[in-house]
Design a protein around this motif. Structure first.
Motif, PDB file in Angstrom:
ATOM      1  N   GLY A   1       0.817  -1.200   0.000  1.00  0.00           N
ATOM      2  CA  GLY A   1       0.000   0.000   0.000  1.00  0.00           C
ATOM      3  C   GLY A   1       0.851   1.250   0.000  1.00  0.00           C
ATOM      4  N   ARG A   2       0.205   2.387  -0.124  1.00  0.00           N
ATOM      5  CA  ARG A   2       0.970   3.627  -0.223  1.00  0.00           C
ATOM      6  C   ARG A   2       0.922   4.479   1.043  1.00  0.00           C
ATOM      7  N   SER A   3       0.567   3.878   2.167  1.00  0.00           N
ATOM      8  CA  SER A   3       0.702   4.613   3.418  1.00  0.00           C
ATOM      9  C   SER A   3       2.165   4.583   3.860  1.00  0.00           C
ATOM     10  N   CYS A   4       2.463   5.346   4.912  1.00  0.00           N
ATOM     11  CA  CYS A   4       3.847   5.410   5.389  1.00  0.00           C
ATOM     12  C   CYS A   4       4.207   4.250   6.301  1.00  0.00           C
ATOM     13  N   LEU A   5       3.242   3.401   6.625  1.00  0.00           N
ATOM     14  CA  LEU A   5       3.525   2.256   7.493  1.00  0.00           C
ATOM     15  C   LEU A   5       4.407   1.255   6.757  1.00  0.00           C
ATOM     16  N   ALA A   6       5.552   0.907   7.339  1.00  0.00           N
ATOM     17  CA  ALA A   6       6.492   0.009   6.665  1.00  0.00           C
ATOM     18  C   ALA A   6       5.860  -1.351   6.349  1.00  0.00           C
ATOM     19  N   GLY A   7       4.983  -1.789   7.228  1.00  0.00           N
ATOM     20  CA  GLY A   7       4.360  -3.100   7.030  1.00  0.00           C
ATOM     21  C   GLY A   7       3.055  -3.070   6.268  1.00  0.00           C
ATOM     22  N   ASP A   8       2.809  -1.991   5.540  1.00  0.00           N
ATOM     23  CA  ASP A   8       1.569  -1.871   4.752  1.00  0.00           C
ATOM     24  C   ASP A   8       1.721  -2.703   3.484  1.00  0.00           C
ATOM     25  N   VAL A   9       1.572  -4.021   3.643  1.00  0.00           N
ATOM     26  CA  VAL A   9       1.825  -4.970   2.557  1.00  0.00           C
ATOM     27  C   VAL A   9       0.625  -5.900   2.396  1.00  0.00           C
ATOM     28  N   PHE A  10       0.101  -5.979   1.182  1.00  0.00           N
ATOM     29  CA  PHE A  10      -1.027  -6.869   0.898  1.00  0.00           C
ATOM     30  C   PHE A  10      -0.585  -8.326   0.785  1.00  0.00           C
ATOM     31  N   GLY A  11       0.670  -8.549   0.387  1.00  0.00           N
ATOM     32  CA  GLY A  11       1.178  -9.901   0.249  1.00  0.00           C
ATOM     33  C   GLY A  11       2.064 -10.021  -0.980  1.00  0.00           C
ATOM     34  N   THR A  12       2.588 -11.217  -1.192  1.00  0.00           N
ATOM     35  CA  THR A  12       3.399 -11.508  -2.377  1.00  0.00           C
ATOM     36  C   THR A  12       2.613 -12.449  -3.278  1.00  0.00           C
ATOM     37  N   PHE A  13       2.492 -12.080  -4.534  1.00  0.00           N
ATOM     38  CA  PHE A  13       1.644 -12.815  -5.472  1.00  0.00           C
ATOM     39  C   PHE A  13       2.382 -13.014  -6.797  1.00  0.00           C
ATOM     40  N   HIS A  14       1.922 -13.992  -7.560  1.00  0.00           N
ATOM     41  CA  HIS A  14       2.442 -14.231  -8.898  1.00  0.00           C
ATOM     42  C   HIS A  14       1.404 -13.778  -9.921  1.00  0.00           C
ATOM     43  N   PHE A  15       1.866 -13.106 -10.946  1.00  0.00           N
ATOM     44  CA  PHE A  15       0.986 -12.565 -11.981  1.00  0.00           C
ATOM     45  C   PHE A  15       1.334 -13.159 -13.340  1.00  0.00           C
ATOM     46  N   ASP A  16       0.331 -13.212 -14.194  1.00  0.00           N
ATOM     47  CA  ASP A  16       0.533 -13.771 -15.534  1.00  0.00           C
ATOM     48  C   ASP A  16       1.505 -12.929 -16.355  1.00  0.00           C
ATOM     49  N   ASN A  17       1.422 -11.624 -16.183  1.00  0.00           N
ATOM     50  CA  ASN A  17       2.266 -10.708 -16.946  1.00  0.00           C
ATOM     51  C   ASN A  17       3.010  -9.775 -16.001  1.00  0.00           C
ATOM     52  N   LYS A  18       4.084  -9.198 -16.493  1.00  0.00           N
ATOM     53  CA  LYS A  18       4.801  -8.225 -15.689  1.00  0.00           C
ATOM     54  C   LYS A  18       3.909  -7.014 -15.435  1.00  0.00           C
ATOM     55  N   LEU A  19       3.988  -6.510 -14.234  1.00  0.00           N
ATOM     56  CA  LEU A  19       3.179  -5.351 -13.883  1.00  0.00           C
ATOM     57  C   LEU A  19       3.826  -4.077 -14.410  1.00  0.00           C
ATOM     58  N   GLU A  20       2.990  -3.125 -14.696  1.00  0.00           N
ATOM     59  CA  GLU A  20       3.437  -1.810 -15.125  1.00  0.00           C
ATOM     60  C   GLU A  20       2.696  -0.764 -14.304  1.00  0.00           C
ATOM     61  N   ILE A  21       3.224   0.464 -14.302  1.00  0.00           N
ATOM     62  CA  ILE A  21       2.468   1.543 -13.697  1.00  0.00           C
ATOM     63  C   ILE A  21       1.168   1.690 -14.482  1.00  0.00           C
ATOM     64  N   GLY A  22       0.054   1.651 -13.779  1.00  0.00           N
ATOM     65  CA  GLY A  22      -1.256   1.661 -14.418  1.00  0.00           C
ATOM     66  C   GLY A  22      -1.920   0.298 -14.458  1.00  0.00           C
ATOM     67  N   SER A  23      -1.177  -0.772 -14.120  1.00  0.00           N
ATOM     68  CA  SER A  23      -1.793  -2.106 -14.075  1.00  0.00           C
ATOM     69  C   SER A  23      -2.840  -2.167 -12.964  1.00  0.00           C
ATOM     70  N   GLU A  24      -3.888  -2.917 -13.199  1.00  0.00           N
ATOM     71  CA  GLU A  24      -4.964  -3.060 -12.215  1.00  0.00           C
ATOM     72  C   GLU A  24      -4.753  -4.317 -11.390  1.00  0.00           C
ATOM     73  N   ILE A  25      -4.912  -4.203 -10.083  1.00  0.00           N
ATOM     74  CA  ILE A  25      -4.848  -5.351  -9.177  1.00  0.00           C
ATOM     75  C   ILE A  25      -6.128  -5.369  -8.355  1.00  0.00           C
ATOM     76  N   ARG A  26      -6.778  -6.535  -8.337  1.00  0.00           N
ATOM     77  CA  ARG A  26      -8.038  -6.695  -7.616  1.00  0.00           C
ATOM     78  C   ARG A  26      -7.842  -7.649  -6.441  1.00  0.00           C
ATOM     79  N   PHE A  27      -8.156  -7.173  -5.251  1.00  0.00           N
ATOM     80  CA  PHE A  27      -8.057  -7.985  -4.047  1.00  0.00           C
ATOM     81  C   PHE A  27      -9.441  -8.554  -3.727  1.00  0.00           C
ATOM     82  N   ALA A  28      -9.508  -9.881  -3.634  1.00  0.00           N
ATOM     83  CA  ALA A  28     -10.782 -10.563  -3.406  1.00  0.00           C
ATOM     84  C   ALA A  28     -11.180 -10.509  -1.934  1.00  0.00           C
TER      85      ALA A  28
END
Length: 367
Positions: free
Chosen positions: A294-321
């Motif tokens: 996430g983009r807060s200042c908390l160092a541990g603001d992490v959604f997790g580590t995931f594998h994606f089909d394609n390399k991510l780019e700025i502007g890529s969409e990520i959906r959390f279920a």
């Protein structure tokens, strides 16, 4: 429809799948289900939920009022600790008022004795994967422990509440615990009109034995001549919503890290509280690992580590279920980050933007 991220997206078709199971349990067992507002209070879908559920249950005055005004049907009011002002106000909305302790019941009995009253009981057993959420943990303040003292209050009551589960998807464990409650409190239940088994029963999980569950409920209700209430929260809304985000930066520190325009602490707080990772759907060929943060200042603001089909780019969409339960009810303005909008995909597949939040909302959250 293009919606600016971040936003929560509720899918009514996915919600309907859970509601139909809840309705099936009611038809097979006679047990009524009241929505636990502490888990999900997003009232823009209450019109749909009202068709399949019997009302709401609350943990505070404001939730009780919301259930009364926006859901209707039965309104159950519970709170760990009422003030006198709370009790006087909640009596205007609630069909049933449930106290957490005998001391609260005795203090306010004369004020609310015309209502249907209940007490929460701590049966000393529970099913929880987390000590933090275990209602029967050591020194728990939740519910009456003293059985003899409880028995003296039965003439004042119309029912009891046993909320002792958290994400219990094990039918056999549920059945054993229900038998234990019957053995211990059955004589009291026979003098009452209803019993609530609380929430935390994951009976809408894929493959859960609905018919066996329903039969167990029906047998219990018949044996003790009580109306059973269930209080589904996550079971009602699990799998029905996403938090939709956009990658705003990519950095590298021993691994690739994607930063999105949302925050775990601000928008999916339960993940931090219970130290869980978010859920992201990926294909069989997903081979590009990223830590998503996430983009807060908390160092541990992490959604997790995931594998994606394609390399991510700025502007890529990520959906959390699974972004419905204990998410929107806990969202906050930490760091002054933009609050996700709330959108609903209706049964006819149209997408409706229900609410956008602005700087004014942030400003008005404090004074």
């Amino acid at each position: 429809m293009q919606i600016t991220t971040p936003y929560y997206l509720i899918d009514e078709k996915k919600l309907l799948r859970n509601l139909e199971i809840i309705q099936q349990v009611r038809q097979l067992s006679g047990a009524k289900s009241v929505l636990a507002l502490k888990c999900f209070s997003t009232w823009c879908v209450f019109d749909l939920m009202r068709e399949y559920m019997d009302g709401t249950t609350s943990s505070s005055l404001y939730e009780a009022r919301l259930g009364f005004e926006k859901f209707g049907k039965e309104t159950h009011a519970y709170c760990v600790g009422y003030s006198q002002e709370d009790v006087l106000a909640v009596a205007e909305y609630a069909d049933k008022i449930i106290f957490n302790s005998i001391s609260q019941l005795e203090r306010y009995y004369d004020v609310v004795k015309s209502a249907k009253l209940g007490l929460r009981v701590n049966p000393g057993i529970s099913h929880s994967h987390f000590d933090l959420a275990d209602p029967a943990r050591k020194f728990s303040r939740l519910g009456v422990v003293d059985k003899a003292a409880l028995a003296k209050q039965i003439p004042r009551l119309s029912g009891l509440m046993f909320h002792y589960n958290c994400e219990n998807d094990d039918f056999e464990a549920f059945a054993q615990h229900l038998d234990a409650i019957g053995d211990c409190y059955g004589d009291m239940l026979k003098q009452l009109q209803w019993v609530s088994l609380g929430g935390g029963l994951y009976f809408t999980k894929e493959g859960y034995p609905i018919e066996k569950f329903s039969q167990k409920l029906a047998d219990f209700a018949s044996k003790y001549d009580v109306q059973i209430y269930l209080e589904p929260g996550e079971s009602a809304i699990t799998g029905c919503a996403e938090l939709v985000t956009t990658v705003v930066d990519l950095v590298h520190n021993e691994m690739d890290i994607a930063i999105v325009d949302a925050s775990v602490e601000g928008h999916m707080l339960d993940l931090l509280i219970y130290r869980l990772s978010a859920k992201v759907e990926s294909g069989d060929n997903a081979k590009h690992p990223y830590m998503v943060a996430g983009r807060s200042c908390l160092a541990g603001d992490v959604f997790g580590t995931f594998h994606f089909d394609n390399k991510l780019e700025i502007g890529s969409e990520i959906r959390f279920a699974d972004a419905a339960g204990y998410t929107m009810v806990k969202k906050n303005w930490f760091n002054g980050l933009q609050m996700p909008a709330i959108a609903v995909r209706r049964l006819d597949d149209t997408v409706e933007i229900i609410r956008k939040f602005s700087y004014t909302d942030f400003q008005n959250s404090l004074s």
